[in-house]
Design an enzyme around this catalytic site. Structure first.
Site, PDB file in Angstrom:
ATOM      1  N   ARG A 191       0.861  -1.195   0.000  1.00 48.22           N
ATOM      2  CA  ARG A 191       0.000   0.000   0.000  1.00 48.22           C
ATOM      3  C   ARG A 191       0.893   1.240   0.000  1.00 48.22           C
ATOM      4  O   ARG A 191       1.702   1.437   0.885  1.00 48.22           O
ATOM      5  CB  ARG A 191      -0.908   0.005   1.222  1.00 48.22           C
ATOM      6  CG  ARG A 191      -1.823   1.207   1.278  1.00 48.22           C
ATOM      7  CD  ARG A 191      -2.660   1.245   2.542  1.00 48.22           C
ATOM      8  NE  ARG A 191      -3.736   0.272   2.523  1.00 48.22           N
ATOM      9  CZ  ARG A 191      -4.459  -0.056   3.596  1.00 48.22           C
ATOM     10  NH1 ARG A 191      -4.202   0.514   4.755  1.00 48.22           N
ATOM     11  NH2 ARG A 191      -5.421  -0.956   3.510  1.00 48.22           N
TER      12      ARG A 191
ATOM     13  N   ARG B 173      -4.349   3.377  17.421  1.00 47.46           N
ATOM     14  CA  ARG B 173      -5.115   2.732  16.335  1.00 47.46           C
ATOM     15  C   ARG B 173      -4.819   3.495  15.051  1.00 47.46           C
ATOM     16  O   ARG B 173      -4.118   4.497  15.054  1.00 47.46           O
ATOM     17  CB  ARG B 173      -6.614   2.825  16.691  1.00 47.46           C
ATOM     18  CG  ARG B 173      -7.536   1.770  16.124  1.00 47.46           C
ATOM     19  CD  ARG B 173      -7.171   0.384  16.508  1.00 47.46           C
ATOM     20  NE  ARG B 173      -8.233  -0.567  16.197  1.00 47.46           N
ATOM     21  CZ  ARG B 173      -8.392  -1.213  15.035  1.00 47.46           C
ATOM     22  NH1 ARG B 173      -7.581  -0.986  14.032  1.00 47.46           N
ATOM     23  NH2 ARG B 173      -9.377  -2.078  14.884  1.00 47.46           N
ATOM     24  N   LYS B 174      -5.411   3.067  13.945  1.00 40.69           N
ATOM     25  CA  LYS B 174      -5.261   3.810  12.694  1.00 40.69           C
ATOM     26  C   LYS B 174      -5.815   5.230  12.836  1.00 40.69           C
ATOM     27  O   LYS B 174      -6.613   5.502  13.749  1.00 40.69           O
ATOM     28  CB  LYS B 174      -5.972   3.083  11.546  1.00 40.69           C
ATOM     29  CG  LYS B 174      -7.486   3.119  11.672  1.00 40.69           C
ATOM     30  CD  LYS B 174      -8.195   2.298  10.610  1.00 40.69           C
ATOM     31  CE  LYS B 174      -8.064   2.885   9.221  1.00 40.69           C
ATOM     32  NZ  LYS B 174      -9.051   2.263   8.288  1.00 40.69           N
TER      33      LYS B 174
ATOM     34  N   GLY C  49     -16.887  -5.771   1.945  1.00 42.79           N
ATOM     35  CA  GLY C  49     -16.933  -7.223   2.160  1.00 42.79           C
ATOM     36  C   GLY C  49     -17.179  -7.668   3.585  1.00 42.79           C
ATOM     37  O   GLY C  49     -17.438  -8.848   3.841  1.00 42.79           O
TER      38      GLY C  49
ATOM     39  N   CYS D 256     -14.477  -0.696   4.726  1.00 43.68           N
ATOM     40  CA  CYS D 256     -13.495  -0.029   3.871  1.00 43.68           C
ATOM     41  C   CYS D 256     -14.150   0.558   2.621  1.00 43.68           C
ATOM     42  O   CYS D 256     -13.688   1.555   2.077  1.00 43.68           O
ATOM     43  CB  CYS D 256     -12.417  -1.014   3.457  1.00 43.68           C
ATOM     44  SG  CYS D 256     -11.617  -1.819   4.841  1.00 43.68           S
ATOM     45  N   GLY D 257     -15.223  -0.075   2.144  1.00 46.10           N
ATOM     46  CA  GLY D 257     -15.931   0.405   0.949  1.00 46.10           C
ATOM     47  C   GLY D 257     -16.970   1.465   1.279  1.00 46.10           C
ATOM     48  O   GLY D 257     -17.739   1.868   0.408  1.00 46.10           O
TER      49      GLY D 257
HETATM   50 FE1  SRM Z   1      -9.666  -0.734   5.324  1.00 45.26          FE
HETATM   51  C1  SRM Z   1      -8.552  -3.141   7.405  1.00 45.26           C
HETATM   52  C2  SRM Z   1      -8.522  -2.404   2.673  1.00 45.26           C
HETATM   53  C3  SRM Z   1     -10.125   2.024   3.435  1.00 45.26           C
HETATM   54  C4  SRM Z   1     -11.670   0.558   7.762  1.00 45.26           C
HETATM   55  N1  SRM Z   1      -8.637  -2.451   5.091  1.00 45.26           N
HETATM   56  C5  SRM Z   1      -8.244  -3.277   6.088  1.00 45.26           C
HETATM   57  C6  SRM Z   1      -7.299  -4.348   5.553  1.00 45.26           C
HETATM   58  C7  SRM Z   1      -5.908  -3.840   5.743  1.00 45.26           C
HETATM   59  C8  SRM Z   1      -7.487  -5.693   6.260  1.00 45.26           C
HETATM   60  C9  SRM Z   1      -6.464  -6.716   5.851  1.00 45.26           C
HETATM   61  O1  SRM Z   1      -5.380  -6.740   6.420  1.00 45.26           O
HETATM   62  O2  SRM Z   1      -6.775  -7.490   4.966  1.00 45.26           O
HETATM   63  C10 SRM Z   1      -7.758  -4.388   4.078  1.00 45.26           C
HETATM   64  C11 SRM Z   1      -6.706  -4.796   3.065  1.00 45.26           C
HETATM   65  C12 SRM Z   1      -7.348  -5.651   1.987  1.00 45.26           C
HETATM   66  C13 SRM Z   1      -6.550  -5.667   0.712  1.00 45.26           C
HETATM   67  O3  SRM Z   1      -5.821  -6.641   0.477  1.00 45.26           O
HETATM   68  O4  SRM Z   1      -6.723  -4.756  -0.083  1.00 45.26           O
HETATM   69  C14 SRM Z   1      -8.325  -2.993   3.911  1.00 45.26           C
HETATM   70  N2  SRM Z   1      -9.274  -0.251   3.436  1.00 45.26           N
HETATM   71  C15 SRM Z   1      -8.902  -1.104   2.467  1.00 45.26           C
HETATM   72  C16 SRM Z   1      -8.962  -0.456   1.099  1.00 45.26           C
HETATM   73  C17 SRM Z   1      -7.915  -0.972   0.129  1.00 45.26           C
HETATM   74  C18 SRM Z   1     -10.373  -0.663   0.515  1.00 45.26           C
HETATM   75  C19 SRM Z   1     -10.476  -0.358  -0.963  1.00 45.26           C
HETATM   76  O5  SRM Z   1     -10.673  -1.309  -1.715  1.00 45.26           O
HETATM   77  O6  SRM Z   1     -10.340   0.798  -1.347  1.00 45.26           O
HETATM   78  C20 SRM Z   1      -8.825   1.013   1.510  1.00 45.26           C
HETATM   79  C21 SRM Z   1      -7.386   1.460   1.594  1.00 45.26           C
HETATM   80  C22 SRM Z   1      -7.269   2.925   1.916  1.00 45.26           C
HETATM   81  C23 SRM Z   1      -5.845   3.418   1.856  1.00 45.26           C
HETATM   82  O7  SRM Z   1      -5.365   3.651   0.743  1.00 45.26           O
HETATM   83  O8  SRM Z   1      -5.251   3.613   2.923  1.00 45.26           O
HETATM   84  C24 SRM Z   1      -9.443   0.967   2.904  1.00 45.26           C
HETATM   85  N3  SRM Z   1     -10.648   1.009   5.576  1.00 45.26           N
HETATM   86  C25 SRM Z   1     -10.802   1.980   4.644  1.00 45.26           C
HETATM   87  C26 SRM Z   1     -11.792   2.922   5.075  1.00 45.26           C
HETATM   88  C27 SRM Z   1     -12.326   4.079   4.229  1.00 45.26           C
HETATM   89  C28 SRM Z   1     -11.686   5.392   4.484  1.00 45.26           C
HETATM   90  O9  SRM Z   1     -10.592   5.493   5.058  1.00 45.26           O
HETATM   91  O10 SRM Z   1     -12.307   6.369   4.089  1.00 45.26           O
HETATM   92  C29 SRM Z   1     -12.235   2.499   6.307  1.00 45.26           C
HETATM   93  C30 SRM Z   1     -13.363   3.130   7.148  1.00 45.26           C
HETATM   94  C31 SRM Z   1     -12.975   4.458   7.682  1.00 45.26           C
HETATM   95  C32 SRM Z   1     -12.175   4.399   8.936  1.00 45.26           C
HETATM   96  O11 SRM Z   1     -11.129   3.774   8.969  1.00 45.26           O
HETATM   97  O12 SRM Z   1     -12.612   5.014   9.920  1.00 45.26           O
HETATM   98  C33 SRM Z   1     -11.508   1.299   6.614  1.00 45.26           C
HETATM   99  N4  SRM Z   1     -10.018  -1.188   7.259  1.00 45.26           N
HETATM  100  C34 SRM Z   1     -10.918  -0.566   8.076  1.00 45.26           C
HETATM  101  C35 SRM Z   1     -10.974  -1.251   9.336  1.00 45.26           C
HETATM  102  C36 SRM Z   1     -11.838  -0.877  10.558  1.00 45.26           C
HETATM  103  C37 SRM Z   1     -11.104   0.143  11.395  1.00 45.26           C
HETATM  104  C38 SRM Z   1     -11.514   0.167  12.828  1.00 45.26           C
HETATM  105  O13 SRM Z   1     -11.308   1.224  13.477  1.00 45.26           O
HETATM  106  O14 SRM Z   1     -11.996  -0.840  13.363  1.00 45.26           O
HETATM  107  C39 SRM Z   1     -10.073  -2.342   9.235  1.00 45.26           C
HETATM  108  C40 SRM Z   1      -9.747  -3.388  10.312  1.00 45.26           C
HETATM  109  C41 SRM Z   1      -8.788  -2.901  11.336  1.00 45.26           C
HETATM  110  O15 SRM Z   1      -8.148  -1.854  11.179  1.00 45.26           O
HETATM  111  O16 SRM Z   1      -8.677  -3.599  12.335  1.00 45.26           O
HETATM  112  C42 SRM Z   1      -9.499  -2.267   7.917  1.00 45.26           C
HETATM  113 FE1  SF4 Z   2     -13.604  -6.047   5.082  1.00 45.69          FE
HETATM  114 FE2  SF4 Z   2     -12.026  -3.999   4.384  1.00 45.69          FE
HETATM  115 FE3  SF4 Z   2     -11.402  -6.484   3.682  1.00 45.69          FE
HETATM  116 FE4  SF4 Z   2     -13.437  -5.207   2.503  1.00 45.69          FE
HETATM  117  S1  SF4 Z   2     -11.248  -4.700   2.381  1.00 45.69           S
HETATM  118  S2  SF4 Z   2     -13.465  -7.304   3.211  1.00 45.69           S
HETATM  119  S3  SF4 Z   2     -14.311  -4.109   4.265  1.00 45.69           S
HETATM  120  S4  SF4 Z   2     -11.483  -5.629   5.762  1.00 45.69           S
END
Ligand code: SRM
Ligand code: SF4
Length: 521
Positions: free
Chosen positions: A69, A183-184, A442, A447-448
């Site tokens: 990333r 956290r993030k 998903g 994240c979506g």
């Molecule tokens: Fe996300 C975790 C993908 C935007 C909330 N997110 C993950 C992980 C890293 C989980 C993992 O290790 O597999 C996903 C990686 C999957 C992969 O292989 O791609 C993942 N998140 C994404 C992306 C790629 C979704 C997309 O297809 O666009 C986005 C990457 C953004 C970037 O460039 O940095 C992405 N994630 C978001 C957003 C949207 C936003 O930021 O506007 C959110 C909700 C907003 C927020 O964070 O407040 C989001 N992702 C999460 C969470 C829940 C966070 C929490 O506080 O609990 C997780 C799980 C965690 O962190 O424990 C997570």
């Molecule tokens: Fe769940 Fe984020 Fe993975 Fe999508 S990319 S399946 S919302 S953790």
């Protein structure tokens, strides 16, 4: 303080313990060792967690093939950078591809740990970094994708965004001051009128606002909102911090808030560690006072109104820039997925027709700016625009999808491919006069961003005919742009195989869709 005194915090969760044992950024020194021993022999905590501090994500779904990333401040990149990323995907990415993310960013797939040192050298030479893009760090900082191009923008925030990123990452080298947050953390800086960044879902967001100063002059700066976030446990829109800052105070305020969060944020329960939980525990007044103390000065109260007065734009299509004779063109990239050949071709188009610059959007699309009027007609004939359209159909146009089961082990369902196939089927059956924003995610991590959508679809497991099957919970009512607010869950547990008629009905009933046969001549 760079490392939290673990012994003072009772009941630390396992993430806090491993961060206290060894900082995530420390693995930077061990990359050559990891490359030598390979993914199967690495320490599991380093492999599964600490590597994310460098932007390298172990993917249990595709073991041995990591995801990388990047950081793309304001979603801006150049053809030279895109070509380097394309080469990485082509040369190192086994079955690789790239995805544009919902934070205006790029993720590369199929990376082997053996190649990471070489890849990092290439990134450094091209002045790119993936540092601190995952885990307990500040994520990619978002801004209007047309910053500096938009004739109606209020503040060109590109430089500010870069300065905030440089402060947090030490110019891309990695910064141990901010590598152990509870956290993030998400930051967005909006300079336009349409809230293109989804300010309401960031831990800190800056929104343009005019403040009347003591000498009665009016100055343009930002109102600040804090605490917005989504998680599986709770989703909250950001709340006003009652603070207004001039542009030159943005970096200092980000620093002060991050220091307060780092030093006082809740660390025992990972599900209750985002900034809003601290604000809840302290109350906004105490939080604001702590930030002022950290800043070493009092904050100016918020301006009574902000300047977000437009509906959100999606930037797909051809638009005139503020620079006379130039245009930016938004291309629709279906569910944000790119392959190496696409990336090479986009880099070429940006160079041949524009200035070599490209922009990414939080809707997972792409903009090529600085195309002169005279070059536009030829550009619009380019074959790639057949796939990355400037005039996509109304449903596909606003489709957003997270990664889903293809690569993400948290996923409860497959998303991107399913989302695209379903929307294309519905496009053949329905006609719509305006786009409908459908967001797939998903799992409940969101994240979506299904809560910002007209129709949000969140993966779940459900029962059908006595069997467990992939399903979705349906969200509705998300409003973006001016007066943004979050949508809520309206229906639970629809099996994916039964979703099409349900979506069709929603589109007919709530979004003025017309059956194609009803309007056929
Ligand atoms: Fe996300 C975790 C993908 C935007 C909330 N997110 C993950 C992980 C890293 C989980 C993992 O290790 O597999 C996903 C990686 C999957 C992969 O292989 O791609 C993942 N998140 C994404 C992306 C790629 C979704 C997309 O297809 O666009 C986005 C990457 C953004 C970037 O460039 O940095 C992405 N994630 C978001 C957003 C949207 C936003 O930021 O506007 C959110 C909700 C907003 C927020 O964070 O407040 C989001 N992702 C999460 C969470 C829940 C966070 C929490 O506080 O609990 C997780 C799980 C965690 O962190 O424990 C997570
Ligand atoms: Fe769940 Fe984020 Fe993975 Fe999508 S990319 S399946 S919302 S953790």
């Amino acid at each position: 303080m760079t490392n939290v005194a673990v012994e003072t915090v009772p009941n630390l969760n396992k993430f806090e313990r491993f961060k206290a044992e060894k900082d995530g950024l420390a693995v930077k020194q061990e990359l050559h060792h990891f490359a030598q021993v390979g993914w199967e022999s690495m320490d599991e905590t380093d492999r599964d967690h600490r590597l994310k501090w460098l932007g390298i994500f172990f993917r249990p779904v595709t073991p041995g093939k990591f995801m990388m990333r990047m950081r793309m401040p304001s979603g801006i990149l150049t053809s030279t950078k895109l070509r380097v990323l394309a080469e990485i995907v082509q040369r190192y990415g086994e079955d690789g591809n790239a995805d544009i993310t919902t934070r205006q960013n790029l993720q590369l797939r199929g990376i082997r740990i053996e190649d990471v040192p070489d890849i990092f050298n290439r990134l450094q030479a091209a002045e790119m970094t993936s540092v601190q893009s995952g885990m307990d760090n500040v994520r990619n900082i978002t801004a209007s994708p047309v910053a500096g191009l938009d004739a109606d923008e209020l503040i060109d925030v590109r430089d500010l965004v870069q300065q905030v990123q440089d402060m947090i990452t030490n110019g891309g080298e990695g910064n141990a001051e901010f590598s152990n947050l509870p956290r993030k953390f998400n930051i967005a800086i909006e300079g336009g009128r349409d809230n293109s960044v989804h300010a309401e879902i960031n831990d800190i967001a800056f929104i343009p606002a005019f403040q009347t100063l003591a000498d009665h002059s009016r100055q343009l700066g930002f109102n600040v909102v804090v605490g917005g976030f989504f998680s599986a446990k709770r989703c909250e829109a950001a709340i006003p911090m009652n603070a207004w800052v001039a542009p030159d105070q943005v970096v200092a305020l980000c620093r002060a808030i991050l220091e307060v969060y780092r030093d006082h944020g809740l660390r025992s329960n990972r599900q209750k560690a985002r900034l809003m939980w601290l604000i809840d525990e302290w109350g906004l007044d105490r939080f604001r006072a702590a930030v002022e103390a950290q800043l070493g000065q009092s904050l100016t109260p918020a301006a009574p109104t902000d300047e977000i007065d437009w509906d959100k734009r999606d930037h797909i299509g051809v638009y005139r820039q503020k620079q006379a004779g130039l245009n930016y063109v938004g291309l629709h990239v279906p569910v944000g997925r790119l392959f190496a050949d696409d990336m090479f071709e986009l880099a070429r188009l940006a160079e041949v027709y524009g200035s070599g610059e490209l922009r990414l959007t939080v809707e997972q699309n792409l903009i090529i700016p600085n195309i002169p009027d005279s070059r536009l007609p030829v550009f619009l004939q380019e074959p790639l625009l057949q796939r990355f359209s400037v005039q996509p159909n109304a449903l596909e146009r606003s489709l957003v999808s997270c990664t889903g089961a293809q690569f993400c082990n948290f996923a409860l369902i497959e998303t991107k491919n399913r989302a695209l196939a379903l929307i294309r089927e519905l496009e053949t059956e329905l006609s719509l006069s305006r786009p409908v924003r459908i967001h797939w995610t998903g799992c409940p991590n969101s994240c979506g961003q299904p809560q910002v959508a007209d129709i949000g679809l969140m993966g779940t497991k459900t029962r059908k005919d006595g069997k467990t099957v992939e399903g979705v919970d349906i969200f509705m009512g998300g409003k973006v742009g001016k007066d943004a607010h979050l949508g809520t869950c309206v229906t639970k547990g629809i099996p994916c195989e039964d979703l099409k008629p349900v979506l069709r009905e929603l589109l007919l009933t709530h979004f003025a869709a017309q059956p194609v046969e009803a309007i056929a001549p």
